[in-house]
Design a protein around this motif. Sequence first.
Motif, PDB file in Angstrom:
ATOM      1  N   SER A 584       0.830  -1.214   0.000  1.00  0.00           N
ATOM      2  CA  SER A 584       0.000   0.000   0.000  1.00  0.00           C
ATOM      3  C   SER A 584       0.858   1.254   0.000  1.00  0.00           C
ATOM      4  N   ILE A 585       1.937   1.228   0.783  1.00  0.00           N
ATOM      5  CA  ILE A 585       2.825   2.394   0.835  1.00  0.00           C
ATOM      6  C   ILE A 585       3.457   2.636  -0.532  1.00  0.00           C
ATOM      7  N   LYS A 586       3.813   1.548  -1.219  1.00  0.00           N
ATOM      8  CA  LYS A 586       4.421   1.685  -2.544  1.00  0.00           C
ATOM      9  C   LYS A 586       3.481   2.398  -3.511  1.00  0.00           C
ATOM     10  N   VAL A 587       2.219   2.000  -3.524  1.00  0.00           N
ATOM     11  CA  VAL A 587       1.272   2.609  -4.464  1.00  0.00           C
ATOM     12  C   VAL A 587       0.992   4.060  -4.081  1.00  0.00           C
ATOM     13  N   ILE A 588       0.911   4.350  -2.781  1.00  0.00           N
ATOM     14  CA  ILE A 588       0.687   5.730  -2.336  1.00  0.00           C
ATOM     15  C   ILE A 588       1.859   6.617  -2.750  1.00  0.00           C
ATOM     16  N   LEU A 589       3.073   6.109  -2.565  1.00  0.00           N
ATOM     17  CA  LEU A 589       4.252   6.859  -2.993  1.00  0.00           C
ATOM     18  C   LEU A 589       4.251   7.068  -4.505  1.00  0.00           C
ATOM     19  N   ALA A 590       3.813   6.046  -5.247  1.00  0.00           N
ATOM     20  CA  ALA A 590       3.756   6.165  -6.705  1.00  0.00           C
ATOM     21  C   ALA A 590       2.766   7.243  -7.123  1.00  0.00           C
ATOM     22  N   MET A 591       1.598   7.288  -6.477  1.00  0.00           N
ATOM     23  CA  MET A 591       0.607   8.311  -6.810  1.00  0.00           C
ATOM     24  C   MET A 591       1.146   9.712  -6.485  1.00  0.00           C
ATOM     25  N   SER A 592       1.795   9.841  -5.352  1.00  0.00           N
ATOM     26  CA  SER A 592       2.386  11.139  -4.985  1.00  0.00           C
ATOM     27  C   SER A 592       3.463  11.536  -5.977  1.00  0.00           C
ATOM     28  N   ALA A 593       4.255  10.543  -6.412  1.00  0.00           N
ATOM     29  CA  ALA A 593       5.323  10.822  -7.377  1.00  0.00           C
ATOM     30  C   ALA A 593       4.760  11.335  -8.693  1.00  0.00           C
ATOM     31  N   LEU A 594       3.653  10.770  -9.132  1.00  0.00           N
ATOM     32  CA  LEU A 594       3.051  11.226 -10.385  1.00  0.00           C
ATOM     33  C   LEU A 594       2.605  12.684 -10.286  1.00  0.00           C
ATOM     34  N   LEU A 595       2.080  13.079  -9.132  1.00  0.00           N
ATOM     35  CA  LEU A 595       1.703  14.478  -8.945  1.00  0.00           C
ATOM     36  C   LEU A 595       2.923  15.397  -9.019  1.00  0.00           C
ATOM     37  N   VAL A 596       4.015  14.957  -8.418  1.00  0.00           N
ATOM     38  CA  VAL A 596       5.255  15.745  -8.463  1.00  0.00           C
ATOM     39  C   VAL A 596       5.764  15.859  -9.900  1.00  0.00           C
ATOM     40  N   ILE A 597       5.714  14.756 -10.648  1.00  0.00           N
ATOM     41  CA  ILE A 597       6.177  14.763 -12.040  1.00  0.00           C
ATOM     42  C   ILE A 597       5.329  15.709 -12.879  1.00  0.00           C
ATOM     43  N   ILE A 598       4.011  15.698 -12.651  1.00  0.00           N
ATOM     44  CA  ILE A 598       3.114  16.620 -13.370  1.00  0.00           C
ATOM     45  C   ILE A 598       3.504  18.060 -13.078  1.00  0.00           C
ATOM     46  N   SER A 599       3.718  18.352 -11.809  1.00  0.00           N
ATOM     47  CA  SER A 599       4.023  19.731 -11.410  1.00  0.00           C
ATOM     48  C   SER A 599       5.336  20.217 -12.014  1.00  0.00           C
ATOM     49  N   THR A 600       6.398  19.403 -11.931  1.00  0.00           N
ATOM     50  CA  THR A 600       7.714  19.840 -12.413  1.00  0.00           C
ATOM     51  C   THR A 600       7.773  19.903 -13.935  1.00  0.00           C
ATOM     52  N   THR A 601       7.048  19.038 -14.612  1.00  0.00           N
ATOM     53  CA  THR A 601       7.097  19.015 -16.080  1.00  0.00           C
ATOM     54  C   THR A 601       6.318  20.171 -16.682  1.00  0.00           C
ATOM     55  N   LEU A 602       5.172  20.470 -16.124  1.00  0.00           N
ATOM     56  CA  LEU A 602       4.323  21.517 -16.696  1.00  0.00           C
ATOM     57  C   LEU A 602       4.661  22.909 -16.198  1.00  0.00           C
ATOM     58  N   SER A 603       5.482  23.023 -15.174  1.00  0.00           N
ATOM     59  CA  SER A 603       5.736  24.343 -14.585  1.00  0.00           C
ATOM     60  C   SER A 603       6.499  25.255 -15.525  1.00  0.00           C
ATOM     61  N   ASP A 604       7.439  24.693 -16.291  1.00  0.00           N
ATOM     62  CA  ASP A 604       8.282  25.515 -17.167  1.00  0.00           C
ATOM     63  C   ASP A 604       7.683  25.718 -18.549  1.00  0.00           C
ATOM     64  N   ALA A 605       6.858  24.803 -18.966  1.00  0.00           N
ATOM     65  CA  ALA A 605       6.384  24.816 -20.346  1.00  0.00           C
ATOM     66  C   ALA A 605       5.062  25.580 -20.470  1.00  0.00           C
ATOM     67  N   SER A 606       4.976  26.365 -21.536  1.00  0.00           N
ATOM     68  CA  SER A 606       3.735  27.103 -21.795  1.00  0.00           C
ATOM     69  C   SER A 606       2.875  26.299 -22.773  1.00  0.00           C
ATOM     70  N   PHE A 607       2.380  25.159 -22.290  1.00  0.00           N
ATOM     71  CA  PHE A 607       1.553  24.309 -23.137  1.00  0.00           C
ATOM     72  C   PHE A 607       0.139  24.880 -23.235  1.00  0.00           C
ATOM     73  N   PRO A 608      -0.518  24.737 -24.367  1.00  0.00           N
ATOM     74  CA  PRO A 608      -1.934  25.128 -24.457  1.00  0.00           C
ATOM     75  C   PRO A 608      -2.787  24.185 -23.615  1.00  0.00           C
ATOM     76  N   PHE A 609      -4.012  24.591 -23.402  1.00  0.00           N
ATOM     77  CA  PHE A 609      -4.915  23.835 -22.525  1.00  0.00           C
ATOM     78  C   PHE A 609      -5.094  22.391 -23.003  1.00  0.00           C
ATOM     79  N   PHE A 610      -5.176  22.200 -24.314  1.00  0.00           N
ATOM     80  CA  PHE A 610      -5.395  20.855 -24.851  1.00  0.00           C
ATOM     81  C   PHE A 610      -4.243  19.906 -24.490  1.00  0.00           C
ATOM     82  N   LEU A 611      -3.000  20.399 -24.653  1.00  0.00           N
ATOM     83  CA  LEU A 611      -1.849  19.542 -24.370  1.00  0.00           C
ATOM     84  C   LEU A 611      -1.693  19.289 -22.869  1.00  0.00           C
TER      85      LEU A 611
END
Length: 848
Positions: A584-611
Amino acid sequence: MNLWNYSLAASTTIALVIFIQGFLPQKQRITGYGKKSCCTASRFSKTVLIIVDALRTDFITTRHDSWPYLQQLVDLGQARMYHARVHPPTVTLPRIKALISGDIPGFIDVLMNFDSSELKEDNLLYQMKSAGRTSIFYGDDTWLRLFPHTFIRSEGTTSFFVSDYTEVDDNVTRHIAGEMERDDWSFMVLHYLGLDHIGHLVGPSSSLIPLKLSEMDATVRLIHSAFIEKGMNDYLIILCGDHGMADQGGHGGVTPNEVLTPMVFITNTTTPTSDGLKEIFQIDLVPTLAILLNLPIPKNSLGVAPVSILEPFIGSSMLLDALELNSHQLYSILQGSSADSSLGQIMTAFDMQKLNHEAYKVMASDRLREEKLIFGYQKLLRQMQHHLASHLMDYDVSAMTFGLCCFLLVFCLVLAEQPSWNSASALIAMGGGLLTASFHYAYCTSQSPSLVLCSGYLGTLTTLSCTFTACCYFFSFRQLPSRLSSWLVGSNNSQLFVLLLALMHSVSLLSSSFIEEEHQMAYYYTVSLLLLELAYCHRNSKKCCLLLLVLLCLTLARKWNQTGDKWAHLLDIADKLNTPAYGSIKVILAMSALLVIISTTLSDASFPFFLRGLFLVSMAATAVYAFGEFEYFTLSYRGRYEALTVYLCSAVMLVNSGYHWYRQCPLTSLHSLRAAWVLLTTVLHRTVNLPLVALVSVSEYLLSRAQLDDFMRTHLYFWLGQASFFYQGNSNSISTVDISSGYKGLTSYNPILTAFFMLCNTYAGPIFWMLSLYIQIKKKPSNRGSALVAARFFLVFKLMDMIVLQVLIILERFHLFVWTVFAPKLVYEVLGLSLYQFSYLICSMFSR
């Protein structure tokens, strides 16, 4: 400029092909087939060979609860088990060849493992067919490609679709009951793949392993009980593994768990049990079966029939005849070996043993003399086997040396960059090219030319490449000293230190231990560069804080997966999370990691809403895939639709990247390309490694906000890419390649897609940091050609490593670790060099 770079890339490729051709020649084998057998009749009318893929010895010796029926046979003395030591490489195709031909395949068979073709040399199956005995087969379809038209009945299962560990074995077992009622076969081969697939998917500590072992024990019971019910006494069942399983779940290396497999002989004859397990070689099975089944020993077999296996089934006089046959068969191979002092001693020992045996035949029977003669044969056979195993290859040193020289020239040309053209240099270049071509012609017309350099299409390419490279070198050699001196004079102390680290890394490859533990060097260099930056940022508190946070993230990433050779067995964070208690801890950490990856990847890029929405959908599909770790959570068929969603979103991102590059928006294009890469590699990673991906993403996010000069950023990102390769659990051993990543979203084996996904997963870290570096460079309008400079640095580093490794291989080609350490490292270096060469070409195309 582009033509110059393409030409250098072509020369590098040809030089690499020439070196590999010289280093990995096809083994010279004796042609023809064995004709002489030793016994008057076969000791067994039916023989069953059960191969459980990746069955290592401790899966039987330490898990008695999973083998109740087999353990019962051992206690009754009807089953005798041995440690069967496997010669590397420990992958399936070479091991099948070894089990049937008795030969020791070369490292080239690793590269051919995914594309096996018919085995045409002498082997047991050919000898059986020649003797009028029939064979049947069920299991790994590699056998059907190696031995077409051999079996009277057969059905293959796909060996490379590792997501399946149930049906792949059920499709073998379902044939057993029917075949046991038939009397039209003499030899049955069953090759089970489920255990190997479980290892690749979830590792040897999974709860699925005991269940699969119990299933294999039930298979032994089914076959043995059928023989008993038919009242048969002349049967032989052999249970063995083709190779073992590493602690990470893969194979291909030389750890004890990969090279030690069990080999169990089950008969109706009661044999005395010994206190410990004796060790034999896996190839010893071939002469043993040939003798017991009254067949000629295959001509290229290097196996030695163990006396402890033969003795209960054949008499003493027949045993001596069998050992004599085995010695003569090995002697015929020795006669074709290159002469040295040890070979002369073996030949002398063979002549003495032959005289002793002839004398024994004309004298009265004497048990003591007989035992002494048997002991003499055993000692002689092992000496012959050891000599042959240590002199397997005849290297083409001329080709290897030529490839090395070409690499040295290309290295100098990359350092010199594009030469300035003038008539004087052109005349020198033409003279150098003609001189080199003349030397090549003179060598190829000598008495003993290299077959690689002087025959067929490769000989022609060699001449052209040699001439071109020499021309280019002589054309630009006057620029090289000035280029190097300008680098050295214009560099400050910190920059010289960074260059010294790169040189130290290349030199460290001269040691086999440093190759095995290369991750330690990568970790040390990344920390050293960060500490060097910290030493100069005392007036910038923000930068200091960012670098300290990066150090914290990298320290945690370093502890995630143990790798290398000496400490890979130590418990790490991933091992802990993979235990059922931490599911359970592994999956919770994985879900948290995905949120972090989303935040760091999209923070610098000026992607349009669709992308942005597309990116979020893809990450949601990855999250669903990760939830498949829970037994109560049901995915689509093998997670196919979740993975396909990610692949589709990645493809859209890739198309968007190409569109913006065409519109002359390189920064936006690179952001889209990196986002596509993140999406793809995130789903390919194991769930337990998703937090590791988040740590790497956070580290890059922090470094992007630290004020680093281009020189330091280039080198730091390069070494972070190398370190990230090892953070994932990769090493310079083939066994650490995560094969399961090649089957995400696939329902059948596709060689191109599988290889592509495996490469993407393996080099996820280096490519991520490379793309991130180019993004940071493109953010500054003044850095017009900096991307090409960075790509050239990367290429120079990899060329340095390749040159040192080639020198090591040439000098230590007879080293004990040449196939277990140096050859796998060469494979990784070829892939790494290809990656950075491609990056350099792309940067040179768009550095306008």
